[in-house]
Design a protein around this motif. Sequence first.
Motif, mmCIF file in Angstrom:
data_model
loop_
_atom_site.group_PDB
_atom_site.id
_atom_site.type_symbol
_atom_site.label_atom_id
_atom_site.label_comp_id
_atom_site.label_asym_id
_atom_site.label_seq_id
_atom_site.Cartn_x
_atom_site.Cartn_y
_atom_site.Cartn_z
ATOM 1 N N PRO A 25 61.718 44.256 82.876
ATOM 2 C CA PRO A 25 60.479 44.492 83.669
ATOM 3 C C PRO A 25 60.603 43.922 84.800
ATOM 4 O O PRO A 25 59.365 44.419 85.444
ATOM 5 C CB PRO A 25 59.392 43.366 82.702
ATOM 6 C CG PRO A 25 60.452 42.558 81.578
ATOM 7 C CD PRO A 25 61.995 43.281 81.794
ATOM 8 N N TYR A 26 61.465 43.744 86.010
ATOM 9 C CA TYR A 26 61.138 43.236 87.025
ATOM 10 C C TYR A 26 62.257 44.693 87.568
ATOM 11 O O TYR A 26 61.932 44.416 88.797
ATOM 12 C CB TYR A 26 62.693 41.912 87.327
ATOM 13 C CG TYR A 26 62.150 41.240 86.616
ATOM 14 C CD1 TYR A 26 61.391 40.336 87.232
ATOM 15 C CD2 TYR A 26 62.922 40.592 85.891
ATOM 16 C CE1 TYR A 26 60.556 39.032 86.498
ATOM 17 C CE2 TYR A 26 62.661 38.967 85.289
ATOM 18 C CZ TYR A 26 61.707 38.510 85.497
ATOM 19 O OH TYR A 26 61.322 36.974 85.430
ATOM 20 N N ALA A 27 62.134 45.305 86.917
ATOM 21 C CA ALA A 27 63.300 47.083 87.585
ATOM 22 C C ALA A 27 62.129 48.036 87.327
ATOM 23 O O ALA A 27 62.491 48.518 87.683
ATOM 24 C CB ALA A 27 65.156 47.521 86.755
ATOM 25 N N ALA A 28 61.376 47.724 85.854
ATOM 26 C CA ALA A 28 60.257 48.811 85.864
ATOM 27 C C ALA A 28 59.584 48.963 86.797
ATOM 28 O O ALA A 28 58.541 47.796 87.762
ATOM 29 C CB ALA A 28 59.342 48.219 84.196
ATOM 30 N N ILE A 29 58.941 49.870 87.155
ATOM 31 C CA ILE A 29 58.274 50.691 87.788
ATOM 32 C C ILE A 29 56.901 49.977 87.579
ATOM 33 O O ILE A 29 56.201 51.355 86.590
ATOM 34 C CB ILE A 29 58.040 52.165 88.862
ATOM 35 C CG1 ILE A 29 59.085 52.320 89.424
ATOM 36 C CG2 ILE A 29 57.085 52.802 89.406
ATOM 37 C CD1 ILE A 29 59.591 53.317 90.110
ATOM 38 N N ASP A 30 55.735 50.030 88.324
ATOM 39 C CA ASP A 30 54.093 49.855 87.986
ATOM 40 C C ASP A 30 53.384 50.694 87.676
ATOM 41 O O ASP A 30 53.244 51.674 87.825
ATOM 42 C CB ASP A 30 53.540 48.414 89.295
ATOM 43 C CG ASP A 30 54.147 47.546 89.534
ATOM 44 O OD1 ASP A 30 54.732 46.639 88.414
ATOM 45 O OD2 ASP A 30 53.994 47.126 90.751
ATOM 46 N N ALA A 31 52.754 50.501 86.595
ATOM 47 C CA ALA A 31 52.015 52.154 86.444
ATOM 48 C C ALA A 31 50.818 52.295 87.396
ATOM 49 O O ALA A 31 50.905 53.600 87.600
ATOM 50 C CB ALA A 31 50.858 51.835 85.636
ATOM 51 N N GLU A 32 50.596 51.387 88.364
ATOM 52 C CA GLU A 32 49.574 51.925 89.125
ATOM 53 C C GLU A 32 50.803 53.316 90.642
ATOM 54 O O GLU A 32 50.522 53.550 91.378
ATOM 55 C CB GLU A 32 48.574 50.700 90.445
ATOM 56 C CG GLU A 32 49.888 50.051 90.810
ATOM 57 C CD GLU A 32 49.136 48.947 91.221
ATOM 58 O OE1 GLU A 32 50.110 47.969 92.028
ATOM 59 O OE2 GLU A 32 48.286 48.274 90.659
ATOM 60 N N ILE A 33 51.776 52.450 90.882
ATOM 61 C CA ILE A 33 52.850 53.580 91.414
ATOM 62 C C ILE A 33 52.769 54.557 90.647
ATOM 63 O O ILE A 33 53.206 55.563 91.741
ATOM 64 C CB ILE A 33 54.104 52.190 92.123
ATOM 65 C CG1 ILE A 33 53.791 51.297 92.679
ATOM 66 C CG2 ILE A 33 54.787 53.709 92.651
ATOM 67 C CD1 ILE A 33 54.805 50.390 93.435
ATOM 68 N N ILE A 34 52.813 54.689 89.814
ATOM 69 C CA ILE A 34 53.636 56.076 89.100
ATOM 70 C C ILE A 34 52.363 57.319 89.290
ATOM 71 O O ILE A 34 53.034 58.513 89.460
ATOM 72 C CB ILE A 34 54.078 55.810 87.056
ATOM 73 C CG1 ILE A 34 55.348 54.829 87.490
ATOM 74 C CG2 ILE A 34 53.827 57.343 87.299
ATOM 75 C CD1 ILE A 34 55.524 54.887 86.471
ATOM 76 N N ALA A 35 50.831 56.155 89.153
ATOM 77 C CA ALA A 35 49.617 57.232 89.187
ATOM 78 C C ALA A 35 49.823 57.267 90.612
ATOM 79 O O ALA A 35 49.198 59.255 90.949
ATOM 80 C CB ALA A 35 48.630 56.535 88.707
ATOM 81 N N ALA A 36 49.939 56.769 91.288
ATOM 82 C CA ALA A 36 49.517 56.997 92.962
ATOM 83 C C ALA A 36 51.000 58.461 93.298
ATOM 84 O O ALA A 36 50.840 59.074 94.177
ATOM 85 C CB ALA A 36 50.416 56.226 94.050
ATOM 86 N N SER A 37 52.712 57.774 92.289
ATOM 87 C CA SER A 37 52.487 59.237 92.953
ATOM 88 C C SER A 37 52.999 60.227 92.124
ATOM 89 O O SER A 37 53.246 61.647 92.933
ATOM 90 C CB SER A 37 54.726 59.205 92.336
ATOM 91 O OG SER A 37 54.033 58.968 90.538
ATOM 92 N N GLN A 38 51.834 60.599 91.236
ATOM 93 C CA GLN A 38 51.915 61.841 90.677
ATOM 94 C C GLN A 38 50.503 63.097 91.099
ATOM 95 O O GLN A 38 49.954 63.940 90.931
ATOM 96 C CB GLN A 38 51.707 61.321 88.913
ATOM 97 C CG GLN A 38 52.469 61.261 88.519
ATOM 98 C CD GLN A 38 53.020 61.369 87.281
ATOM 99 O OE1 GLN A 38 51.911 61.235 86.525
ATOM 100 N NE2 GLN A 38 54.166 60.441 86.029
ATOM 101 N N THR A 39 49.944 61.893 92.317
ATOM 102 C CA THR A 39 48.687 62.733 93.503
ATOM 103 C C THR A 39 49.502 63.491 94.338
ATOM 104 O O THR A 39 49.673 62.028 95.172
ATOM 105 C CB THR A 39 47.268 61.770 93.310
ATOM 106 O OG1 THR A 39 47.918 60.038 92.977
ATOM 107 C CG2 THR A 39 46.431 62.128 92.203
#
Length: 88
Positions: A25-39
């Motif tokens: 959980p400390y190393a995982a990327i937040d879902a909002e960062i993943i969504a922002a990187s795909q736009t």
Amino acid sequence: MDRDSLIFCVGSLAVSFLVAYVAFPYAAIDAEIIAASQTPKPSYEMGEVDVGNGFGALPVDELMTYYVENPPAVTAAGAAPEIRFGGC
């Protein structure tokens, strides 16, 4: 394999999985960062990038314009690229 070696291997695997389970959980990327990187984002909204080597900070829009106007040279398939000393 003797019993001590087997216990050590199983124990090492168990500790490794436990550490991975706790640390994920400390190393995982937040879902909002993943969504922002795909736009996609226009280059003029990206700001500046420090390219170093005395060039300083340059706007991404300017770098993209330079790349479009001066594309890299195409080499023949299988040919080794020419290596220049010092990047000159």
